[in-house]
Every structure is written in structure tokens, then in C-alpha cells.
Design a protein around this motif. Structure first.
Motif, PDB file in Angstrom:
ATOM      1  N   ARG A  76       0.828  -1.212   0.000  1.00  0.00           N
ATOM      2  CA  ARG A  76       0.000   0.000   0.000  1.00  0.00           C
ATOM      3  C   ARG A  76       0.862   1.262   0.000  1.00  0.00           C
ATOM      4  N   ARG A  77       1.917   1.271   0.838  1.00  0.00           N
ATOM      5  CA  ARG A  77       2.787   2.446   0.927  1.00  0.00           C
ATOM      6  C   ARG A  77       3.466   2.728  -0.406  1.00  0.00           C
ATOM      7  N   TRP A  80       1.161   4.244  -2.855  1.00  0.00           N
ATOM      8  CA  TRP A  80       0.962   5.652  -2.525  1.00  0.00           C
ATOM      9  C   TRP A  80       2.146   6.485  -3.008  1.00  0.00           C
ATOM     10  N   GLU A  81       3.358   6.023  -2.736  1.00  0.00           N
ATOM     11  CA  GLU A  81       4.550   6.773  -3.121  1.00  0.00           C
ATOM     12  C   GLU A  81       4.733   6.847  -4.635  1.00  0.00           C
ATOM     13  N   ALA A  84       0.339   7.731  -6.010  1.00  0.00           N
ATOM     14  CA  ALA A  84      -0.612   8.460  -5.158  1.00  0.00           C
ATOM     15  C   ALA A  84      -1.940   7.717  -4.997  1.00  0.00           C
ATOM     16  N   LEU A  85      -1.871   6.384  -4.924  1.00  0.00           N
ATOM     17  CA  LEU A  85      -3.070   5.592  -4.664  1.00  0.00           C
ATOM     18  C   LEU A  85      -3.340   5.586  -3.168  1.00  0.00           C
ATOM     19  N   ASP A  86      -4.506   6.115  -2.782  1.00  0.00           N
ATOM     20  CA  ASP A  86      -4.885   6.217  -1.373  1.00  0.00           C
ATOM     21  C   ASP A  86      -4.937   4.822  -0.742  1.00  0.00           C
ATOM     22  N   PRO A  87      -4.093   4.552   0.261  1.00  0.00           N
ATOM     23  CA  PRO A  87      -4.085   3.226   0.889  1.00  0.00           C
ATOM     24  C   PRO A  87      -5.439   2.827   1.464  1.00  0.00           C
ATOM     25  N   ALA A  88      -6.202   3.804   1.939  1.00  0.00           N
ATOM     26  CA  ALA A  88      -7.506   3.498   2.538  1.00  0.00           C
ATOM     27  C   ALA A  88      -8.526   3.036   1.500  1.00  0.00           C
ATOM     28  N   SER A  89      -8.265   3.287   0.222  1.00  0.00           N
ATOM     29  CA  SER A  89      -9.207   2.901  -0.830  1.00  0.00           C
ATOM     30  C   SER A  89      -9.000   1.470  -1.307  1.00  0.00           C
ATOM     31  N   PRO A 119      -9.367   5.212 -10.078  1.00  0.00           N
ATOM     32  CA  PRO A 119      -8.664   6.150  -9.197  1.00  0.00           C
ATOM     33  C   PRO A 119      -8.029   7.304  -9.985  1.00  0.00           C
ATOM     34  N   LEU A 121      -4.848   8.984 -10.310  1.00  0.00           N
ATOM     35  CA  LEU A 121      -3.474   8.671  -9.946  1.00  0.00           C
ATOM     36  C   LEU A 121      -2.507   9.684 -10.543  1.00  0.00           C
TER      37      LEU A 121
END
Length: 196
Positions: A76-77, A80-81, A84-89, A119, A121
Motif C-alpha cells: 500500500r505504501r 501511494w509513493e 498516489a493511490l490512497d491506501p484506505a481505498s 482512481p 493517480l
């Protein structure tokens, strides 16, 4: 999406890499999948040409585990890095078989995650040249897929390829895609990743 959920709910646990437990560091990737206008897509990235390793190759977002970090959080991290994919999604629904590559001293845990929709992104220019939204239907087209036998370090191995418009997916990423599609369609099972 329902078919993917059902496939991963029914499948056996993932087969572990032969390198797990014998290497210092693990890594993880995320196969993000979403539905848009009734069609399922997977998110891939084309790695920056400036990167030292695997530059310009198509891959899933992912990378190395940080100390004390769970590998699911690594996937997930890194997503995101990199994009920019939101980990909560991300709804993690399962794992593909774990694998290793000849070029690294680590093992890879591929996670499959569902997203609530397409998403928004943004590629991190230091790591990602382009974000690719690839329809699963395109990957399932027999004209897109091929397998070759290569002699690598004295052993003959299967190397998989997906020929997309403008990009070739091969190596570990293609092996993971092959198993993902195979688990979803019931044509490839556990232990049939056929990668290191």
C-alpha cells in the motif's frame, strides 16, 4: 469484481518463495483492480528510465519492506509513493504465489486489491514514467499473450509476455498477471506461477 472476490475466497493459501526465510529483506507489490463502465482494469506502471534497476519496464507498484513494516502495508505504501493511490481505498482480497527474481536478493509478495472505482493517480516522476490502466479483457486476449523457454543459468525456464499497445509486460510481472488471470478464470492454480 465479484468473480475475483469469489476466486480468492476459495483458493488455497499462497505458495511461498524458496527464498523466504533465507534473505534479509522482503518486498511487496500491489495489483490494483477496479471496474469502470462495466469493464475491469488493472493498474500497472512503466518505470522511469532514470532508475538503476528494471528501468523502463512495466510493473505493479511496489518495492522493499521497511524495518518493522507488514508486507501488506509495504504494498500500500509503495502504491501511494509511486502513483498516489490512497491506501484506505484498497480492499486487499488475497495474494498471488510469492516469488523471487534472479536479479535481486529478496522475495516478492504480490497482493491483489480492489478499488471502489477508477482512481485519480499521479505518477511520481522519480520512479514512474507512466501509469497504465489496462483492461483485463485485453490481457485475456490470446493474441496478447505468449510464452518462451529460455536457458537461464543452466536451467530452462518459462518466460511470459503480454504484448500491450506500446508496451511489453514480461518477467516477474507477466508471471504474476498470468496467475492472477488464471486464478480468476480457473485455468491456473496455486503452485503454477512458474517463476523463481
Amino acid at each position: 469484481m465479484a468473480r475475483l472476490r469469489a476466486a480468492f475466497a476459495a483458493v488455497d493459501p499462497p505458495v511461498r518463495s524458496v527464498r523466504e526465510g533465507s534473505v534479509r529483506r522482503g518486498s511487496a507489490v500491489l495489483a490494483p483492480i477496479y471496474e469502470h463502465d462495466g469493464e475491469a482494469f488493472v493498474v500497472l506502471t512503466r518505470r522511469s528510465a532514470r532508475l538503476r534497476v528494471h528501468s523502463g519496464e512495466v510493473s505493479f507498484p511496489g518495492g522493499g519492506q521497511e524495518p518493522g513494516e507488514d508486507l501488506a502495508d509495504t504494498a500500500r505504501r509503495e502504491a501511494w509513493e509511486e502513483v498516489a493511490l490512497d491506501p484506505a481505498s484498497v480492499e486487499l482480497i488475497g495474494e498471488l504465489d510469492h516469488l523471487s527474481t534472479i536479479t535481486s536478493d529478496s522475495f516478492i509478495v504480490p497482493y491483489v486489491g480492489l478499488l471502489p472505482g477508477r482512481p485519480q493517480l499521479v505518477a511520481s516522476p522519480a520512479e514512474v514514467e507512466a501509469v497504465l490502466h489496462v483492461p483485463l479483457a485485453e490481457l485475456l486476449d490470446p493474441e496478447v499473450y505468449r510464452e518462451e523457454r529460455w536457458d537461464l543459468f543452466g536451467a530452462e525456464r518459462s518466460i511470459f509476455f503480454f504484448e500491450l499497445y506500446g508496451d511489453t509486460v514480461w518477467g516477474a510481472t507477466a508471471a504474476m498477471l498470468r496467475q492472477l488471470l488464471g486464478l480468476a478464470t480457473g485455468t491456473v492454480g496455486r503452485g503454477d506461477l512458474r517463476h523463481l
